[in-house]
Write an enzyme that holds these catalytic residues in place. Structure first.
Site, mmCIF file in Angstrom:
data_model
loop_
_atom_site.group_PDB
_atom_site.id
_atom_site.type_symbol
_atom_site.label_atom_id
_atom_site.label_comp_id
_atom_site.label_asym_id
_atom_site.label_seq_id
_atom_site.Cartn_x
_atom_site.Cartn_y
_atom_site.Cartn_z
ATOM 1 N N ASP A 87 0.961 -1.142 -0.331
ATOM 2 C CA ASP A 87 0.269 0.145 -0.254
ATOM 3 C C ASP A 87 0.704 1.208 0.008
ATOM 4 O O ASP A 87 2.054 1.382 0.224
ATOM 5 C CB ASP A 87 -1.061 0.070 1.172
ATOM 6 N N GLU A 182 -0.095 -0.846 5.913
ATOM 7 C CA GLU A 182 0.854 -0.540 6.405
ATOM 8 C C GLU A 182 1.503 0.400 7.081
ATOM 9 O O GLU A 182 1.094 1.204 8.169
ATOM 10 C CB GLU A 182 2.677 -1.416 5.647
#
Length: 417
Positions: A87, A182
């Site tokens: 991400d 994350e």
């Protein structure tokens, strides 16, 4: 061991492909992963791993990619995992990324063409001083690049491909883990460590070439639910206690010259308001608290609690629900008990032709949580710089060096077993 003579990997091509896939996570989402589009990259990674010959590569329902490169050593070598997150940050758009390469960079300003106001200058990015003659990859000026952490993803993928193509390199079993979310603090929330079955791990999510990070902030969140007293403003004298004003007073009481991200550095921690919402009756005010020790966290939480208590003296009929949420802890507390995890990584950096540097992170990584979950996990440089911004950049040569470190690291683990 010397730097690999033929260490020209496909890391650049992989990276350019990956950053064009929008994988921005969403801190306000309650789903796992927080955005389905993260799986677009994860599915591609699985396809590429399977095409390489990594037969067990798969994507689970939570958005995690697991894969195994079987060992070819006769020794009992610990199982090593390499991890990166797919991400990108919610702080800056990750949609429609147009990566651009400035080849053989000569030290002049890099003006990003889609927004000429976005300029990458050496004076503002000190690490550029060692990039003269290298190939610098940036976005075009309207989005982040996504080197955080697609540089790490590309490096792990390039190393995996290289090891499969060079069976003469002897190594133990290698695990690959790509995580979602994350950037919103949930990167390890649904990870299956039993399935992963690794002994030690490394995140590829650091900045400057040659660096290894084995120490992070410890982190808590604090959520204040401020309950004021609401009444009609025309008849409010002596009755109204506006929750928005209470929140404003709490924020105004924070110190101006210390204890904030903008006034601290090195090992100094901070109290940082991150979100506020509500009406005159009730306001929610969120903070993050950071320090390198748990004792430091508790001191800052007590300091904030005292501000709340002093503020409420002026609002006798109001209340504040003060809630502390543990986020992550300093990985150093775990890694100090597993010194070889750090020592071998430093040796791998040296073997790749660099002078290693140990650093602490004024932040956290998936490795912080993984370490406390039982998987000791320091952080190796990936080459990413100016992350979470339109000025993000990475050099091809730094990504190649990071890939080389992975390869040398698995060789060192096998040799020392």
């Amino acid at each position: 061991m010397t730097p690999l003579a033929d260490a020209i990997y496909n890391v650049k091509e992989k990276f350019l492909r990956y950053v064009q896939i929008d994988t921005q996570s969403d801190p306000n989402s309650t789903s796992n992963p927080s955005t389905e589009k993260q799986k677009d990259l994860s599915r591609l990674l699985v396809e590429e791993l399977l095409a390489m010959g990594v037969t067990d590569a798969h994507l689970d329902e939570w958005g995690y990619v697991y894969a195994t490169i079987p060992g070819n050593s006769s020794k009992n070598v610990p199982v090593i995992c390499f991890c990166s997150h797919v991400d990108t940050s919610p702080d800056c758009s990750g949609a429609g990324v147009k990566p651009m390469i400035t080849e053989y960079w000569d030290g002049t300003d890099i003006v990003l063409p889609d927004d000429p106001m976005q300029i990458i200058r050496m004076a503002e990015h000190p690490d550029l001083k060692q990039q003269i003659g290298n190939d610098i990859i940036t976005a075009s000026g309207t989005t982040l690049l996504g080197a955080d952490n697609k540089a790490g993803v590309a490096e792990i993928m390039a190393a995996a491909e290289y090891l499969i193509q060079h069976p003469e390199i002897i190594h133990g079993t290698i695990k690959i883990l790509f995580t979602p979310d994350e950037e919103v603090g949930r990167g390890t929330e649904k990870v299956d460590l039993q399935k992963l079955s690794a002994d030690y791990a490394y995140t590829m999510d650091g900045e400057t070439v040659g660096t290894l990070e084995d120490e992070t902030f410890s982190a808590d969140g604090v959520s204040l639910l401020i309950n004021g007293v609401s009444t009609h403003p025309g008849f409010a004298k002596g009755k109204l206690e506006n929750a928005m004003k209470i929140a404003a007073d709490i924020l105004a009481a924070l110190p101006k010259d210390t204890l904030s991200p903008e006034t601290t550095e090195d090992y100094e921690g901070f109290i940082h308001p991150t979100q506020i919402s509500g009406i005159q009756e009730q306001v929610k005010l969120d903070f993050i608290i950071r320090d390198f020790s748990v004792a430091g966290l508790h001191e800052k939480e007590a300091y904030l609690q005292n501000i709340v208590n002093q503020t409420l003296k002026h609002y006798p009929n109001s209340s504040v629900d003060f809630k502390v949420i543990e986020q992550y802890r300093n990985m150093k507390e775990v890694l100090v008990n597993h010194p070889k995890v750090v020592e071998y990584a430093l040796e791998a950096i040296r073997c790749s032709g660099m002078k290693p540097e140990q650093r602490s992170i004024r932040g956290g990584t998936d490795g912080s949580r993984l370490s406390f979950m039982g998987l000791p996990c320091p952080n190796i440089f990936a080459g990413e710089h100016a992350f979470h911004s339109k000025l993000e950049w990475v050099s091809v040569q730094d990504m190649e060096k990071a890939t080389e470190v992975i390869i040398n690291l698995v060789k060192i683990w096998e040799q020392k077993s």
